[in-house]
Design a protein around this motif. Structure first.
Motif, PDB file in Angstrom:
ATOM      1  N   VAL A 115      35.780  -1.194   0.020  1.00  0.00           N
ATOM      2  CA  VAL A 115      35.995  -2.622   0.268  1.00  0.00           C
ATOM      3  C   VAL A 115      35.950  -2.938   1.764  1.00  0.00           C
ATOM      4  CG1 VAL A 115      37.715  -4.466   0.080  1.00  0.00           C
ATOM      5  CG2 VAL A 115      37.206  -3.037  -1.897  1.00  0.00           C
ATOM      6  N   ASP A 116      36.492  -2.052   2.596  1.00  0.00           N
ATOM      7  CA  ASP A 116      36.481  -2.349   4.039  1.00  0.00           C
ATOM      8  C   ASP A 116      35.074  -2.295   4.621  1.00  0.00           C
ATOM      9  OD1 ASP A 116      36.662   0.450   3.622  1.00  0.00           O
ATOM     10  OD2 ASP A 116      37.601   0.796   5.564  1.00  0.00           O
ATOM     11  N   HIS A 117      34.103  -1.768   3.875  1.00  0.00           N
ATOM     12  CA  HIS A 117      32.714  -1.722   4.347  1.00  0.00           C
ATOM     13  C   HIS A 117      31.827  -2.800   3.740  1.00  0.00           C
ATOM     14  CE1 HIS A 117      33.146   2.785   5.539  1.00  0.00           C
ATOM     15  NE2 HIS A 117      33.605   1.963   6.458  1.00  0.00           N
TER      16      HIS A 117
ATOM     17  N   GLY B 160      38.847  11.535   1.850  1.00  0.00           N
ATOM     18  CA  GLY B 160      37.470  11.559   2.358  1.00  0.00           C
ATOM     19  C   GLY B 160      37.362  11.526   3.865  1.00  0.00           C
ATOM     20  N   HIS B 161      38.434  11.968   4.551  1.00  0.00           N
ATOM     21  CA  HIS B 161      38.424  11.912   6.013  1.00  0.00           C
ATOM     22  C   HIS B 161      38.917  13.230   6.601  1.00  0.00           C
ATOM     23  CE1 HIS B 161      37.668   7.634   5.731  1.00  0.00           C
ATOM     24  NE2 HIS B 161      38.704   7.506   4.931  1.00  0.00           N
ATOM     25  N   VAL B 162      38.105  13.858   7.432  1.00  0.00           N
ATOM     26  CA  VAL B 162      38.561  15.045   8.148  1.00  0.00           C
ATOM     27  C   VAL B 162      39.485  14.562   9.277  1.00  0.00           C
ATOM     28  CG1 VAL B 162      36.483  15.055   9.637  1.00  0.00           C
ATOM     29  CG2 VAL B 162      37.792  17.130   9.373  1.00  0.00           C
TER      30      VAL B 162
ATOM     31  N   ILE C 133      35.991   6.355  15.490  1.00  0.00           N
ATOM     32  CA  ILE C 133      35.992   5.003  14.929  1.00  0.00           C
ATOM     33  C   ILE C 133      36.608   5.062  13.541  1.00  0.00           C
ATOM     34  CG2 ILE C 133      33.662   5.071  13.885  1.00  0.00           C
ATOM     35  CD1 ILE C 133      33.393   2.163  15.267  1.00  0.00           C
ATOM     36  N   HIS C 134      36.894   3.872  12.955  1.00  0.00           N
ATOM     37  CA  HIS C 134      37.597   3.790  11.662  1.00  0.00           C
ATOM     38  C   HIS C 134      38.971   4.436  11.828  1.00  0.00           C
ATOM     39  CE1 HIS C 134      38.405   4.606   7.295  1.00  0.00           C
ATOM     40  NE2 HIS C 134      37.680   3.520   7.092  1.00  0.00           N
ATOM     41  N   ILE C 135      39.689   3.963  12.849  1.00  0.00           N
ATOM     42  CA  ILE C 135      41.001   4.532  13.197  1.00  0.00           C
ATOM     43  C   ILE C 135      42.069   3.869  12.322  1.00  0.00           C
ATOM     44  CG2 ILE C 135      42.515   5.122  15.141  1.00  0.00           C
ATOM     45  CD1 ILE C 135      39.664   5.608  15.925  1.00  0.00           C
TER      46      ILE C 135
HETATM   47  C1  MLT Z   1      38.911   4.835   3.098  1.00  0.00           C
HETATM   48  O1  MLT Z   1      38.350   4.759   4.186  1.00  0.00           O
HETATM   49  O2  MLT Z   1      39.422   5.908   2.720  1.00  0.00           O
HETATM   50  C2  MLT Z   1      38.938   3.632   2.206  1.00  0.00           C
HETATM   51  O3  MLT Z   1      38.514   2.496   2.886  1.00  0.00           O
HETATM   52  C3  MLT Z   1      40.288   3.456   1.593  1.00  0.00           C
HETATM   53  C4  MLT Z   1      40.402   2.138   0.865  1.00  0.00           C
HETATM   54  O4  MLT Z   1      39.437   1.678   0.254  1.00  0.00           O
HETATM   55  O5  MLT Z   1      41.486   1.530   0.911  1.00  0.00           O
END
Ligand code: MLT
Ligand code: MN
Ligand code: ZN
Length: 313
Positions: free
Chosen positions: A90-92, A246-248, A270-272
């Motif tokens: 959603v944030d993308h 999904g984030h290292v 980025i994406h902090i």
């Molecule tokens: C993420 O980056 O892990 C997702 O944007 C999490 C989310 O959708 O809330």
């Protein structure tokens, strides 16, 4: 190639509306040395006239208003020709629905991400108000795709997807097995200028493929969501680990600072997430990141890559 950071925070932004963590409260009250950030998105252009967004954040309207290069040049016009999506999160994606005012746009994504948006989603029809309103361009990791302007002419930019270990968006997780095409990295190239940008806002595993892709770039934007794997749990804000989401993480033996030590080009986190201590300019974690040659991206940061000279403005 011209690059502008429209937003540098993870989903929720910084501060996040329902968060009273040390960072969010501190930035609201001015008691921590940190700047507010909107949700992650970049704008890129070969010529400074036609622009593409890398992800479309929920903050898109104010991000466009804050960026003079994205303002209309005449009544009913936009320099925006399209949006490249790294995932269906959603944030993308939410910003796409804010771009519904009858402007033809190209949306480039993997087939998985497109189907998640367009199938069984009545809201998506608001981007299909007339023939040619939203034109989809498939990103396949094997192929470099030319990004066209609204009238179909080449923009000078190409984009190549890099398949990543990731997960489907939260709202699609039920019944959908994870795929490498849920979440991709992007190599955006302006061949005429000899410039390559690597954009990897969500990456769960740094493997040889990721390393090779990043090594090709003149500037790297990489996943800086969490400092540590259990950051949310430690702050009493969630149960899931960074890797599981999904984030290292940035810190630690398996973190991006250690595992990407061979990179020498300009490189940005980025994406902090709002819980990440690197947001605080006087933190030990921020010093650690900077000692490793990285910077923490901030909203409004601009770069010029390639033959016009790599410099940050
Ligand atoms: C993420 O980056 O892990 C997702 O944007 C999490 C989310 O959708 O809330
Ligand atoms: Mn996110
Ligand atoms: Zn917070």
């Amino acid at each position: 190639m011209r690059v502008r950071v429209l937003g540098s925070a993870a989903g929720g932004g910084f501060p996040q509306w329902n968060c009273g963590c040390v960072n969010c409260d501190g930035v609201r009250t001015g008691t921590v040395a940190a700047s507010a950030r909107s949700q992650e998105s970049l704008a890129v252009s070969a010529d400074g006239e036609t622009w593409f967004l890398l992800n479309a954040s929920p903050d898109i309207r104010s991000q466009i208003e804050a960026a003079p290069q994205l303002h209309p040049r005449r009544p009913r016009h936009s320099p925006l020709a399209g949006v490249v999506l790294t995932s269906g999160d959603v944030d993308h994606c939410l910003g796409l629905f804010c771009l519904r005012e009858a402007q033809p746009l190209v949306v480039a994504s993997t087939e998985r991400v497109w189907r998640g948006l367009a199938e069984t989603n009545a809201l998506f029809r608001t981007l299909q108000r007339f023939p040619g309103h939203t034109r989809w361009l498939e990103l396949d990791p094997e192929q470099r795709v030319s990004l066209p302007t609204a009238d179909g002419a080449p923009s000078g930019l190409t984009v190549q997807a890099v398949a990543l270990t990731g997960a489907p968006p939260l709202h699609l997780r039920a019944g959908l097995a994870p795929s490498e095409l849920d979440n991709i990295g992007l190599l955006v190239e302006h061949a005429e200028a000899g410039a390559v940008l690597a954009y990897f806002p969500g990456c769960a595993q740094i493997d040889g493929r990721v390393r090779n892709a990043l090594a090709r770039a003149d500037a790297v934007f990489f996943d800086g969501t969490f400092w540590s794997n259990w950051e949310l749990k430690e702050q009493g804000l969630g149960e899931r680990s960074a890797f599981d989401m999904g984030h290292v993480p940035v810190g630690g033996a398996e973190g991006s600072m250690e595992t990407l030590q061979s990179l020498t080009q300009q490189r940005f986190l980025i994406h902090i997430n709002n819980t990440n201590p690197v947001l605080r300019e006087d933190s030990a974690e921020r010093r650690f990141v900077e000692a490793h040659g990285w910077r923490v991206a901030s909203d409004g940061l601009e770069l010029v890559l390639g033959s016009t000279g790599a410099r940050s403005a």
